[in-house]
Design a protein around this motif. Structure first.
Motif, mmCIF file in Angstrom:
data_model
loop_
_atom_site.group_PDB
_atom_site.id
_atom_site.type_symbol
_atom_site.label_atom_id
_atom_site.label_comp_id
_atom_site.label_asym_id
_atom_site.label_seq_id
_atom_site.Cartn_x
_atom_site.Cartn_y
_atom_site.Cartn_z
ATOM 1 N N ASP A 199 -46.229 43.294 -31.874
ATOM 2 C CA ASP A 199 -47.158 44.432 -31.917
ATOM 3 C C ASP A 199 -48.350 44.279 -30.980
ATOM 4 O O ASP A 199 -48.969 45.274 -30.590
ATOM 5 N N ALA A 200 -48.711 43.024 -30.671
ATOM 6 C CA ALA A 200 -49.906 42.806 -29.851
ATOM 7 C C ALA A 200 -49.853 41.438 -29.192
ATOM 8 O O ALA A 200 -49.071 40.567 -29.593
ATOM 9 N N VAL A 201 -50.697 41.263 -28.181
ATOM 10 C CA VAL A 201 -50.894 39.950 -27.544
ATOM 11 C C VAL A 201 -52.383 39.661 -27.577
ATOM 12 O O VAL A 201 -53.199 40.554 -27.316
ATOM 13 N N ILE A 202 -52.730 38.414 -27.900
ATOM 14 C CA ILE A 202 -54.130 37.995 -27.748
ATOM 15 C C ILE A 202 -54.160 36.987 -26.595
ATOM 16 O O ILE A 202 -53.488 35.954 -26.634
ATOM 17 N N ASN A 203 -54.923 37.327 -25.580
ATOM 18 C CA ASN A 203 -54.955 36.517 -24.363
ATOM 19 C C ASN A 203 -56.301 36.727 -23.664
ATOM 20 O O ASN A 203 -57.022 37.689 -23.952
ATOM 21 N N ASP A 204 -56.607 35.859 -22.701
ATOM 22 C CA ASP A 204 -57.844 35.978 -21.933
ATOM 23 C C ASP A 204 -57.901 37.349 -21.247
ATOM 24 O O ASP A 204 -56.974 37.721 -20.514
ATOM 25 N N ALA A 205 -58.995 38.067 -21.464
ATOM 26 C CA ALA A 205 -59.116 39.434 -20.951
ATOM 27 C C ALA A 205 -58.871 39.563 -19.446
ATOM 28 O O ALA A 205 -58.112 40.439 -19.025
ATOM 29 N N PRO A 206 -59.482 38.706 -18.603
ATOM 30 C CA PRO A 206 -59.283 38.922 -17.153
ATOM 31 C C PRO A 206 -57.817 38.816 -16.732
ATOM 32 O O PRO A 206 -57.395 39.481 -15.778
ATOM 33 N N VAL A 207 -57.055 38.006 -17.467
ATOM 34 C CA VAL A 207 -55.645 37.770 -17.103
ATOM 35 C C VAL A 207 -54.770 38.939 -17.573
ATOM 36 O O VAL A 207 -53.903 39.422 -16.840
ATOM 37 N N THR A 208 -55.034 39.424 -18.785
ATOM 38 C CA THR A 208 -54.282 40.579 -19.279
ATOM 39 C C THR A 208 -54.588 41.809 -18.421
ATOM 40 O O THR A 208 -53.676 42.544 -18.029
ATOM 41 N N LEU A 209 -55.862 42.002 -18.098
ATOM 42 C CA LEU A 209 -56.240 43.154 -17.268
ATOM 43 C C LEU A 209 -55.597 43.080 -15.890
ATOM 44 O O LEU A 209 -55.130 44.089 -15.351
ATOM 45 N N GLU A 210 -55.525 41.882 -15.333
ATOM 46 C CA GLU A 210 -54.913 41.691 -14.021
ATOM 47 C C GLU A 210 -53.396 41.959 -14.076
ATOM 48 O O GLU A 210 -52.836 42.568 -13.160
ATOM 49 N N ALA A 211 -52.757 41.540 -15.169
ATOM 50 C CA ALA A 211 -51.311 41.765 -15.310
ATOM 51 C C ALA A 211 -51.011 43.260 -15.361
ATOM 52 O O ALA A 211 -50.025 43.732 -14.790
ATOM 53 N N ILE A 212 -51.896 44.011 -16.050
ATOM 54 C CA ILE A 212 -51.706 45.463 -16.156
ATOM 55 C C ILE A 212 -51.994 46.128 -14.801
ATOM 56 O O ILE A 212 -51.201 46.921 -14.305
ATOM 57 N N LYS A 213 -53.107 45.743 -14.199
ATOM 58 C CA LYS A 213 -53.531 46.352 -12.941
ATOM 59 C C LYS A 213 -52.527 46.111 -11.812
ATOM 60 O O LYS A 213 -52.222 47.002 -11.012
ATOM 61 N N SER A 214 -51.982 44.897 -11.759
ATOM 62 C CA SER A 214 -51.060 44.547 -10.668
ATOM 63 C C SER A 214 -49.683 45.178 -10.855
ATOM 64 O O SER A 214 -48.864 45.169 -9.947
#
Ligand code: ARG
Length: 283
Positions: A199-214
């Motif tokens: 249902d969810a992932v808890i991870n370092d924000a800059p890395v999750t945001l980068e995975a989505i953005k890229s």
């Protein structure tokens, strides 16, 4: 003639012995400054010319990941290279699983680890950390069509994925009735979410945001506020003789603008002010 040659040889012998003693003396001098409260200059000469083996887990863009030519690149990589340069050390990288880093530091099989590692009081019991070099925090990611999960509270009883050995995994396990699945890397955890298996992932924000953005991982979004405030540090074996030199080098690259340049390259923004020590409240 013969006599003269012997004299010269003897002179050479004494000279070399004296030189050897001088080298040993200066080596003792350096090791002495490592343990005490050394001045900036001394702490740098303690590492000058050394090669340090630095562990990293390069699946964590933009901090450490494999570039197109399979070389290791990222913010952390540029940072440690600049630190090494300022301290006069040569940096050599070794890939390790994230949950193998603290054991490797404890066994002294590596000299340091640079892997977006959060400074926590718990970790600081077994390893040493440099001063903080990056401010981050954990974020919750869900699938784009999810409308029910918006914060930690709404994660109760849910299936959560995280990278093994991370602060994100620890946070997930603290949520009541949550079923936590741990993966070897953050991208694997995020992919499991995209695939609909958690249902969810808890991870370092800059890395999750980068995975989505890229576009590396599709169909995900970050919800709510950051759930923690965390600071990354360069990890070292407990009481490492390199700690002073690394902190001095970090302070130098922060004050001379090198740090800001690296920060801008990877985050396209001015760096925030960093504290000299991680606040005690850090998770
Ligand atoms: N900051 C988190 C922690 O220290 C995650 C770091 C994961 N790093 C990595 N290279 N995979 O637990």
């Amino acid at each position: 003639m013969f006599q003269q040659k012997v004299t010269r040889l003897r002179f050479l012998k004494y000279f070399l012995t004296a030189l050897g003693t001088a080298v040993i003396l200066s080596a003792c001098d350096n090791s002495g400054t490592n343990t005490g409260s050394s001045s900036k200059d001394n702490s740098q000469t303690a590492t000058a010319g050394k090669t340090i083996k630095v562990a990293t887990e390069p699946t964590f863009p933009p901090f450490e990941f494999k570039g197109t030519g399979n070389e290791i690149v990222g913010f952390d990589i540029d940072l440690i290279k600049a630190v090494g340069k300022a301290a006069g050390m040569t940096v050599e990288f070794q890939n390790l699983p994230f949950d193998g880093m603290i054991p490797a530091l404890q066994a002294n099989t590596v000299d340091a680890a640079v892997s977006a590692m959060t400074i926590t009081p718990e970790r600081a019991q077994t390893i040493s950390f440099s001063r903080p070099y990056f401010k981050a925090g954990l974020a919750i990611a869900v699938r784009q069509d999810n409308t029910t999960i918006a914060n930690l509270d709404s994660l109760k009883g849910k299936k959560i994925a995280a990278q093994i050995g991370t602060t994100g995994a620890k946070k997930a396990k603290s949520i009541s009735d949550a079923q936590v699945r741990e993966f070897d890397s953050a991208p694997l955890a995020l992919q499991e979410l995209a695939n609909g298996n958690v249902d969810a992932v808890i991870n370092d924000a800059p890395v999750t945001l980068e995975a989505i953005k890229s576009g590396n991982i599709k169909g995900l979004k970050v919800v709510g506020q950051l759930i923690t405030e965390e600071y990354y540090g360069i990890a070292l074996p407990k009481n490492s003789p390199n700690l002073n030199a690394i902190n001095t080098a970090l302070a130098k690259i922060i004050s001379d603008g090198t740090y800001a340049q690296i920060y801008k390259k990877w985050f396209n923004a001015e760096p925030p002010q960093l504290p000299e020590t991680a606040p005690a409240s850090t998770s």
